[in-house]
Design a protein around this motif. Structure first.
Motif, PDB file in Angstrom:
ATOM      1  N   UNK A  14      31.541  30.657  14.552  1.00  0.00           N
ATOM      2  CA  UNK A  14      30.715  30.115  15.633  1.00  0.00           C
ATOM      3  C   UNK A  14      31.514  29.145  16.497  1.00  0.00           C
ATOM      4  N   UNK A  15      32.327  28.318  15.871  1.00  0.00           N
ATOM      5  CA  UNK A  15      33.153  27.381  16.633  1.00  0.00           C
ATOM      6  C   UNK A  15      34.179  28.133  17.477  1.00  0.00           C
ATOM      7  N   UNK A  16      34.811  29.133  16.883  1.00  0.00           N
ATOM      8  CA  UNK A  16      35.796  29.933  17.601  1.00  0.00           C
ATOM      9  C   UNK A  16      35.133  30.682  18.755  1.00  0.00           C
ATOM     10  N   UNK A  17      33.955  31.232  18.507  1.00  0.00           N
ATOM     11  CA  UNK A  17      33.206  31.950  19.541  1.00  0.00           C
ATOM     12  C   UNK A  17      32.895  31.015  20.707  1.00  0.00           C
ATOM     13  N   UNK A  18      32.473  29.785  20.402  1.00  0.00           N
ATOM     14  CA  UNK A  18      32.170  28.817  21.463  1.00  0.00           C
ATOM     15  C   UNK A  18      33.425  28.475  22.258  1.00  0.00           C
ATOM     16  N   UNK A  19      34.543  28.288  21.575  1.00  0.00           N
ATOM     17  CA  UNK A  19      35.795  27.997  22.266  1.00  0.00           C
ATOM     18  C   UNK A  19      36.195  29.148  23.188  1.00  0.00           C
ATOM     19  N   UNK A  20      36.032  30.373  22.720  1.00  0.00           N
ATOM     20  CA  UNK A  20      36.365  31.532  23.550  1.00  0.00           C
ATOM     21  C   UNK A  20      35.426  31.614  24.751  1.00  0.00           C
ATOM     22  N   UNK A  21      34.138  31.361  24.550  1.00  0.00           N
ATOM     23  CA  UNK A  21      33.181  31.369  25.660  1.00  0.00           C
ATOM     24  C   UNK A  21      33.540  30.301  26.689  1.00  0.00           C
ATOM     25  N   UNK A  22      33.872  29.111  26.206  1.00  0.00           N
ATOM     26  CA  UNK A  22      34.266  28.025  27.109  1.00  0.00           C
ATOM     27  C   UNK A  22      35.537  28.387  27.876  1.00  0.00           C
ATOM     28  N   UNK A  23      36.499  28.999  27.185  1.00  0.00           N
ATOM     29  CA  UNK A  23      37.753  29.407  27.826  1.00  0.00           C
ATOM     30  C   UNK A  23      37.488  30.410  28.950  1.00  0.00           C
ATOM     31  N   UNK A  24      36.683  31.420  28.667  1.00  0.00           N
ATOM     32  CA  UNK A  24      36.411  32.437  29.686  1.00  0.00           C
ATOM     33  C   UNK A  24      35.561  31.877  30.827  1.00  0.00           C
ATOM     34  N   UNK A  25      34.671  30.956  30.521  1.00  0.00           N
ATOM     35  CA  UNK A  25      33.920  30.295  31.592  1.00  0.00           C
ATOM     36  C   UNK A  25      34.868  29.539  32.508  1.00  0.00           C
ATOM     37  N   UNK A  26      35.830  28.832  31.921  1.00  0.00           N
ATOM     38  CA  UNK A  26      36.819  28.098  32.712  1.00  0.00           C
ATOM     39  C   UNK A  26      37.619  29.066  33.595  1.00  0.00           C
ATOM     40  N   UNK A  27      38.106  30.152  33.011  1.00  0.00           N
ATOM     41  CA  UNK A  27      38.886  31.129  33.778  1.00  0.00           C
ATOM     42  C   UNK A  27      38.034  31.709  34.911  1.00  0.00           C
ATOM     43  N   UNK A  28      36.827  32.136  34.576  1.00  0.00           N
ATOM     44  CA  UNK A  28      35.957  32.775  35.579  1.00  0.00           C
ATOM     45  C   UNK A  28      35.613  31.835  36.725  1.00  0.00           C
ATOM     46  N   UNK A  29      35.222  30.606  36.400  1.00  0.00           N
ATOM     47  CA  UNK A  29      34.657  29.728  37.419  1.00  0.00           C
ATOM     48  C   UNK A  29      35.672  28.780  38.052  1.00  0.00           C
ATOM     49  N   UNK A  30      36.580  28.249  37.272  1.00  0.00           N
ATOM     50  CA  UNK A  30      37.545  27.292  37.803  1.00  0.00           C
ATOM     51  C   UNK A  30      38.780  27.983  38.387  1.00  0.00           C
ATOM     52  N   UNK A  31      39.302  28.971  37.671  1.00  0.00           N
ATOM     53  CA  UNK A  31      40.528  29.630  38.114  1.00  0.00           C
ATOM     54  C   UNK A  31      40.235  30.723  39.137  1.00  0.00           C
ATOM     55  N   UNK A  32      39.305  31.619  38.811  1.00  0.00           N
ATOM     56  CA  UNK A  32      39.008  32.748  39.698  1.00  0.00           C
ATOM     57  C   UNK A  32      37.985  32.416  40.774  1.00  0.00           C
ATOM     58  N   UNK A  33      37.285  31.305  40.617  1.00  0.00           N
ATOM     59  CA  UNK A  33      36.316  30.879  41.622  1.00  0.00           C
ATOM     60  C   UNK A  33      35.040  31.693  41.666  1.00  0.00           C
ATOM     61  N   UNK A  34      34.709  32.366  40.578  1.00  0.00           N
ATOM     62  CA  UNK A  34      33.460  33.136  40.543  1.00  0.00           C
ATOM     63  C   UNK A  34      32.271  32.184  40.455  1.00  0.00           C
ATOM     64  N   UNK A  35      31.179  32.600  41.051  1.00  0.00           N
ATOM     65  CA  UNK A  35      29.975  31.766  41.009  1.00  0.00           C
ATOM     66  C   UNK A  35      29.328  31.843  39.632  1.00  0.00           C
ATOM     67  N   UNK A  36      28.784  30.710  39.203  1.00  0.00           N
ATOM     68  CA  UNK A  36      28.041  30.704  37.940  1.00  0.00           C
ATOM     69  C   UNK A  36      26.681  31.330  38.195  1.00  0.00           C
ATOM     70  N   UNK A  37      26.278  32.208  37.295  1.00  0.00           N
ATOM     71  CA  UNK A  37      24.977  32.843  37.423  1.00  0.00           C
ATOM     72  C   UNK A  37      24.053  32.313  36.338  1.00  0.00           C
ATOM     73  N   UNK A  38      22.847  32.058  36.721  1.00  0.00           N
ATOM     74  CA  UNK A  38      21.842  31.601  35.777  1.00  0.00           C
ATOM     75  C   UNK A  38      21.070  32.818  35.268  1.00  0.00           C
ATOM     76  N   UNK A  39      20.821  32.891  33.979  1.00  0.00           N
ATOM     77  CA  UNK A  39      20.054  34.022  33.465  1.00  0.00           C
ATOM     78  C   UNK A  39      18.619  33.983  33.980  1.00  0.00           C
ATOM     79  N   UNK A  40      18.071  35.143  34.207  1.00  0.00           N
ATOM     80  CA  UNK A  40      16.697  35.263  34.676  1.00  0.00           C
ATOM     81  C   UNK A  40      15.880  35.872  33.542  1.00  0.00           C
TER      82      UNK A  40
END
Length: 76
Positions: A7-33
């Motif tokens: 679970x800790x590793x999964x959270x770290x990977x999720x945080x890493x990909x969120x950083x890449x997607x939003x900070x590095x690639x500039x993708x917009x954050x989407x809120x779940x509906x």
């Protein structure tokens, strides 16, 4: 112990990909509906999104990106 580590590793990977997607690639954050059953039934089935925010109709480049992301995420 393994579940806790996973679970800790999964959270770290999720945080890493969120950083890449939003900070590095500039993708917009989407809120779940969250839809009711009736609202979901009214949607156009061809435009429904898959498990995440990944659209069903992907370009070749987008498909390769999501495939790479899934492989890294799942340790393949």
């Amino acid at each position: 112990m393994r579940d806790l580590f996973d679970k800790e590793f999964q959270k770290e990977m999720d945080d890493f990909f969120d950083y890449i997607d939003h900070e590095v690639l500039g993708r917009e954050k989407t809120e779940p509906v969250i839809l009711t059953r009736d609202e979901a039934d009214e949607l156009d089935k061809d435009k429904i999104l898959v498990h995440t925010d990944t659209p069903v109709n992907l370009t070749e480049e987008e498909a390769k990106y999501w495939e790479m992301k899934a492989e890294i995420h799942n340790g393949i």
